[in-house]
Design a protein around this motif. Structure first.
Motif, PDB file in Angstrom:
ATOM      1  N   GLU A   1      11.262 -37.543  87.611  1.00 47.71           N
ATOM      2  CA  GLU A   1      10.388 -37.469  86.451  1.00 47.71           C
ATOM      3  C   GLU A   1      10.666 -36.156  85.741  1.00 47.71           C
ATOM      4  O   GLU A   1      11.169 -35.209  86.347  1.00 47.71           O
ATOM      5  CB  GLU A   1       8.934 -37.567  86.899  1.00 47.71           C
ATOM      6  N   ASP A   2      10.403 -36.130  84.459  1.00 47.05           N
ATOM      7  CA  ASP A   2      10.397 -34.832  83.784  1.00 47.05           C
ATOM      8  C   ASP A   2       9.196 -34.753  82.867  1.00 47.05           C
ATOM      9  O   ASP A   2       8.543 -35.752  82.581  1.00 47.05           O
ATOM     10  CB  ASP A   2      11.715 -34.539  83.064  1.00 47.05           C
ATOM     11  N   ARG A   3       8.879 -33.537  82.482  1.00 48.77           N
ATOM     12  CA  ARG A   3       7.659 -33.288  81.733  1.00 48.77           C
ATOM     13  C   ARG A   3       7.915 -32.366  80.564  1.00 48.77           C
ATOM     14  O   ARG A   3       8.787 -31.510  80.631  1.00 48.77           O
ATOM     15  CB  ARG A   3       6.656 -32.561  82.632  1.00 48.77           C
ATOM     16  N   ALA A   4       7.115 -32.547  79.528  1.00 48.94           N
ATOM     17  CA  ALA A   4       7.108 -31.593  78.422  1.00 48.94           C
ATOM     18  C   ALA A   4       5.667 -31.283  78.059  1.00 48.94           C
ATOM     19  O   ALA A   4       4.792 -32.158  78.157  1.00 48.94           O
ATOM     20  CB  ALA A   4       7.844 -32.158  77.216  1.00 48.94           C
ATOM     21  N   VAL A   5       5.418 -30.025  77.706  1.00 49.80           N
ATOM     22  CA  VAL A   5       4.084 -29.597  77.285  1.00 49.80           C
ATOM     23  C   VAL A   5       4.186 -29.092  75.857  1.00 49.80           C
ATOM     24  O   VAL A   5       5.074 -28.290  75.558  1.00 49.80           O
ATOM     25  CB  VAL A   5       3.545 -28.463  78.179  1.00 49.80           C
TER      26      VAL A   5
ATOM     27  N   GLY B   1      13.019 -28.614  72.414  1.00 50.95           N
ATOM     28  CA  GLY B   1      12.688 -28.553  73.837  1.00 50.95           C
ATOM     29  C   GLY B   1      13.223 -27.267  74.446  1.00 50.95           C
ATOM     30  O   GLY B   1      14.404 -26.962  74.305  1.00 50.95           O
ATOM     31  N   VAL B   2      12.357 -26.483  75.076  1.00 56.20           N
ATOM     32  CA  VAL B   2      12.764 -25.229  75.700  1.00 56.20           C
ATOM     33  C   VAL B   2      12.466 -25.340  77.192  1.00 56.20           C
ATOM     34  O   VAL B   2      11.310 -25.522  77.579  1.00 56.20           O
ATOM     35  CB  VAL B   2      11.998 -24.036  75.087  1.00 56.20           C
ATOM     36  N   ALA B   3      13.500 -25.240  78.014  1.00 55.23           N
ATOM     37  CA  ALA B   3      13.320 -25.442  79.456  1.00 55.23           C
ATOM     38  C   ALA B   3      12.591 -24.265  80.082  1.00 55.23           C
ATOM     39  O   ALA B   3      12.955 -23.111  79.875  1.00 55.23           O
ATOM     40  CB  ALA B   3      14.671 -25.649  80.129  1.00 55.23           C
ATOM     41  N   VAL B   4      11.548 -24.577  80.850  1.00 54.59           N
ATOM     42  CA  VAL B   4      10.770 -23.557  81.550  1.00 54.59           C
ATOM     43  C   VAL B   4      10.819 -23.888  83.035  1.00 54.59           C
ATOM     44  O   VAL B   4      10.545 -25.013  83.430  1.00 54.59           O
ATOM     45  CB  VAL B   4       9.300 -23.564  81.077  1.00 54.59           C
ATOM     46  N   GLY B   5      11.203 -22.911  83.833  1.00 54.29           N
ATOM     47  CA  GLY B   5      11.079 -23.085  85.270  1.00 54.29           C
ATOM     48  C   GLY B   5      11.987 -24.141  85.872  1.00 54.29           C
ATOM     49  O   GLY B   5      11.674 -24.714  86.897  1.00 54.29           O
ATOM     50  N   THR B   6      13.117 -24.417  85.218  1.00 52.69           N
ATOM     51  CA  THR B   6      14.060 -25.333  85.844  1.00 52.69           C
ATOM     52  C   THR B   6      14.860 -24.615  86.919  1.00 52.69           C
ATOM     53  O   THR B   6      15.319 -25.226  87.857  1.00 52.69           O
ATOM     54  CB  THR B   6      15.026 -25.926  84.810  1.00 52.69           C
ATOM     55  N   GLU B   7      15.006 -23.307  86.738  1.00 54.28           N
ATOM     56  CA  GLU B   7      15.733 -22.517  87.734  1.00 54.28           C
ATOM     57  C   GLU B   7      14.740 -21.993  88.758  1.00 54.28           C
ATOM     58  O   GLU B   7      14.478 -20.796  88.829  1.00 54.28           O
ATOM     59  CB  GLU B   7      16.436 -21.322  87.067  1.00 54.28           C
ATOM     60  N   GLN B   8      14.164 -22.883  89.530  1.00 54.93           N
ATOM     61  CA  GLN B   8      13.188 -22.472  90.528  1.00 54.93           C
ATOM     62  C   GLN B   8      13.827 -21.496  91.516  1.00 54.93           C
ATOM     63  O   GLN B   8      14.995 -21.598  91.840  1.00 54.93           O
ATOM     64  CB  GLN B   8      12.667 -23.690  91.298  1.00 54.93           C
ATOM     65  N   HIS B   9      12.998 -20.562  91.968  1.00 55.06           N
ATOM     66  CA  HIS B   9      13.401 -19.631  93.017  1.00 55.06           C
ATOM     67  C   HIS B   9      14.573 -18.756  92.630  1.00 55.06           C
ATOM     68  O   HIS B   9      15.438 -18.484  93.445  1.00 55.06           O
ATOM     69  CB  HIS B   9      13.678 -20.391  94.318  1.00 55.06           C
ATOM     70  N   THR B  10      14.598 -18.358  91.392  1.00 58.77           N
ATOM     71  CA  THR B  10      15.525 -17.283  91.012  1.00 58.77           C
ATOM     72  C   THR B  10      14.725 -16.212  90.287  1.00 58.77           C
ATOM     73  O   THR B  10      13.778 -16.517  89.558  1.00 58.77           O
ATOM     74  CB  THR B  10      16.647 -17.775  90.082  1.00 58.77           C
ATOM     75  N   TRP B  11      15.109 -14.978  90.475  1.00 56.93           N
ATOM     76  CA  TRP B  11      14.469 -13.857  89.811  1.00 56.93           C
ATOM     77  C   TRP B  11      14.829 -13.845  88.328  1.00 56.93           C
ATOM     78  O   TRP B  11      15.922 -14.288  87.966  1.00 56.93           O
ATOM     79  CB  TRP B  11      14.938 -12.539  90.426  1.00 56.93           C
TER      80      TRP B  11
ATOM     81  N   LEU C   1       7.675 -27.199  75.605  1.00 58.52           N
ATOM     82  CA  LEU C   1       8.129 -26.641  76.879  1.00 58.52           C
ATOM     83  C   LEU C   1       8.483 -27.783  77.819  1.00 58.52           C
ATOM     84  O   LEU C   1       7.673 -28.687  78.026  1.00 58.52           O
ATOM     85  CB  LEU C   1       7.029 -25.780  77.506  1.00 58.52           C
ATOM     86  N   THR C   2       9.668 -27.741  78.389  1.00 59.74           N
ATOM     87  CA  THR C   2      10.081 -28.837  79.262  1.00 59.74           C
ATOM     88  C   THR C   2      10.207 -28.350  80.704  1.00 59.74           C
ATOM     89  O   THR C   2      10.603 -27.217  80.973  1.00 59.74           O
ATOM     90  CB  THR C   2      11.418 -29.451  78.806  1.00 59.74           C
ATOM     91  N   PHE C   3       9.829 -29.235  81.617  1.00 58.25           N
ATOM     92  CA  PHE C   3       9.816 -28.940  83.047  1.00 58.25           C
ATOM     93  C   PHE C   3      10.548 -30.063  83.760  1.00 58.25           C
ATOM     94  O   PHE C   3      10.450 -31.220  83.346  1.00 58.25           O
ATOM     95  CB  PHE C   3       8.380 -28.911  83.572  1.00 58.25           C
ATOM     96  N   GLY C   4      11.230 -29.757  84.828  1.00 58.06           N
ATOM     97  CA  GLY C   4      11.806 -30.814  85.655  1.00 58.06           C
ATOM     98  C   GLY C   4      13.303 -30.911  85.516  1.00 58.06           C
ATOM     99  O   GLY C   4      13.916 -30.255  84.676  1.00 58.06           O
ATOM    100  N   GLU C   5      13.870 -31.787  86.340  1.00 50.37           N
ATOM    101  CA  GLU C   5      15.321 -31.817  86.503  1.00 50.37           C
ATOM    102  C   GLU C   5      16.083 -32.119  85.214  1.00 50.37           C
ATOM    103  O   GLU C   5      16.996 -31.414  84.828  1.00 50.37           O
ATOM    104  CB  GLU C   5      15.728 -32.788  87.635  1.00 50.37           C
ATOM    105  N   SER C   6      15.692 -33.193  84.516  1.00 54.47           N
ATOM    106  CA  SER C   6      16.411 -33.512  83.283  1.00 54.47           C
ATOM    107  C   SER C   6      15.569 -33.071  82.095  1.00 54.47           C
ATOM    108  O   SER C   6      15.026 -33.869  81.356  1.00 54.47           O
ATOM    109  CB  SER C   6      16.710 -35.005  83.193  1.00 54.47           C
TER     110      SER C   6
END
Lengths: 253, 253
Positions: free
Chosen positions: A181-185, B81-91, B234-239
């Motif tokens: 799944e993917d999400r947008a806010v 669409g601006v990806a937020v938090g797709t790179e989990q666990h990186t500083w 803001l977009t979240f998730g793998e794709s």
């Protein structure tokens, strides 16, 4: 506190007024308290009503004030953290889902939804309406669009309408193997119907969360969830619930 | 299109006007085009200026219109669409990070940030300012708060100020073993400084993303990122990159 004259301030008047009002909210008012009317407030701070209204709008955007139908402007409680997407890779309606089904109809979806679902322009899809409560208040409303192809086992006989129908649609959906799944806010404004449900004025700012559910590389369902922007902070991630209230103007002292 | 009289409509006038304006935007105006001034628009649709302004505000919230300093109201391009938090666990500052460091200062953070970082009330923390571009436009600005304890190897000698200092702070941060992070998204209004950077009017609606970075169960760094709400999804998730434009009023036909 006496009348505060803002005449000599170089930045926009409402901006300085906002700061002054914020201090007044912190020191003089408690959560839920109704503010004096606009005329009295404008007189007290020595500003035009238009200036006052701009400052009040800012404070509403920041979640400090709430405008409520038939009540007036009240001091808002701190925003509530509402977890979004912590249950990755589960279908809507799975165990532990925070949403309550309300009803389900079959209707052609908005054009953009039809495009995402790759359904025909006039093709009806199951449209499940759900609501989400938090702390005794409805915080969000959702339309979940599900093409007939995603729920092939659904019969009209079991539960022809209402919440029971919605549950039947979601139960059928569980049979599909969810791949991701993917999400947008994004920011939106409350449609009349959503506004009524959320106890907001039509056009109030809302946070719109769009979620696509993928099966075999296609969008098998699409959710458009509308959250109150005044009371909700959407949280993502394992330990959901960041307790930072956004107030960068205020320094530790 | 002639003058449209809205007098006999039972719902709020601005609401119906919004629908009429939306149709006009779709059929008569192209992206980037400047709308006629408020007086002319109000006359054309046969509504009061206050009603017109409410409808324009709605359309701005929905990302259909943009108000720009010194330009006026223009028809907005579709949101990016601006990806937020797709790179989990990186500083922050790791390879592939979309943010550009601007500068770094040491100052006491806002009270809520100090509380989250468990630093003393008057204790200075490194405050790294970064900016994020998308499609040639600045879409976000960030303040990243890092207590001195999180970057013990940092020396004042290497890079005393500016972007070089910010990079030095982020480089030191990479040495800590990041355990996890969480995020919250909420509505805010642009502070004067952020508004300037984002080419918005102060007080414009923004999406505020707060991220906590955890090391050994404590918050080792905290980011407050301010995104333009008018142009960003803001977009979240793998794709990442849901392409649904929020327009549930419009039905496929």
């Amino acid at each position: 506190m006496g009348t505060t004259q803002l005449e000599s301030v170089p930045e926009p008047k409402y901006w300085h007024l906002k700061t002054v009002l914020t201090e007044a909210l912190d020191s003089e008012f408690s959560v839920g308290e109704i503010l004096p009317n606009e005329r009295d407030l404008a007189a007290r701070f020595g500003v035009a009503r238009a200036t006052l209204r701009q400052a009040l709008e800012q404070l509403e955007l920041e979640g400090r004030l709430q405008r409520r139908r038939g009540v007036g402007t009240t001091v808002a409680p701190p925003r509530v953290g509402v977890a979004v997407g912590t249950e990755q890779h589960t279908w809507p309606g799975a165990a532990g889902d925070a949403w309550q089904p309300v009803d389900s109809v079959q209707a052609p979806p908005p054009a953009a939804v039809a495009a995402a679902l790759e359904t025909g322009a006039d093709e009806s899809v199951h449209t499940v309406r759900r609501s989400r409560m938090s702390h005794g208040q409805q915080v969000a409303t959702e339309l979940l669009y599900i093409p007939a192809a995603s729920v092939p086992g659904l019969t009209a006989i079991d539960a022809p309408s209402g919440a029971a129908r919605a549950r039947a649609v979601l139960r059928e959906l569980q049979h599909l193997p969810l791949e991701g799944e993917d999400r947008a806010v994004e920011l939106g404004s409350a449609r009349a119907e959503d506004a009524r449900e959320l106890d907001r004025l039509p056009g109030s700012p809302v946070l719109v969360v769009t979620t696509r559910f993928f099966v075999q590389g296609r969008t098998a369902a699409l959710s458009v969830a509308t959250y109150r922007a005044d009371t909700c902070r959407l949280t993502f991630g394992e330990s959901a619930g960041v307790e930072i209230h956004h107030d960068p103007e205020k320094r530790a002292s």
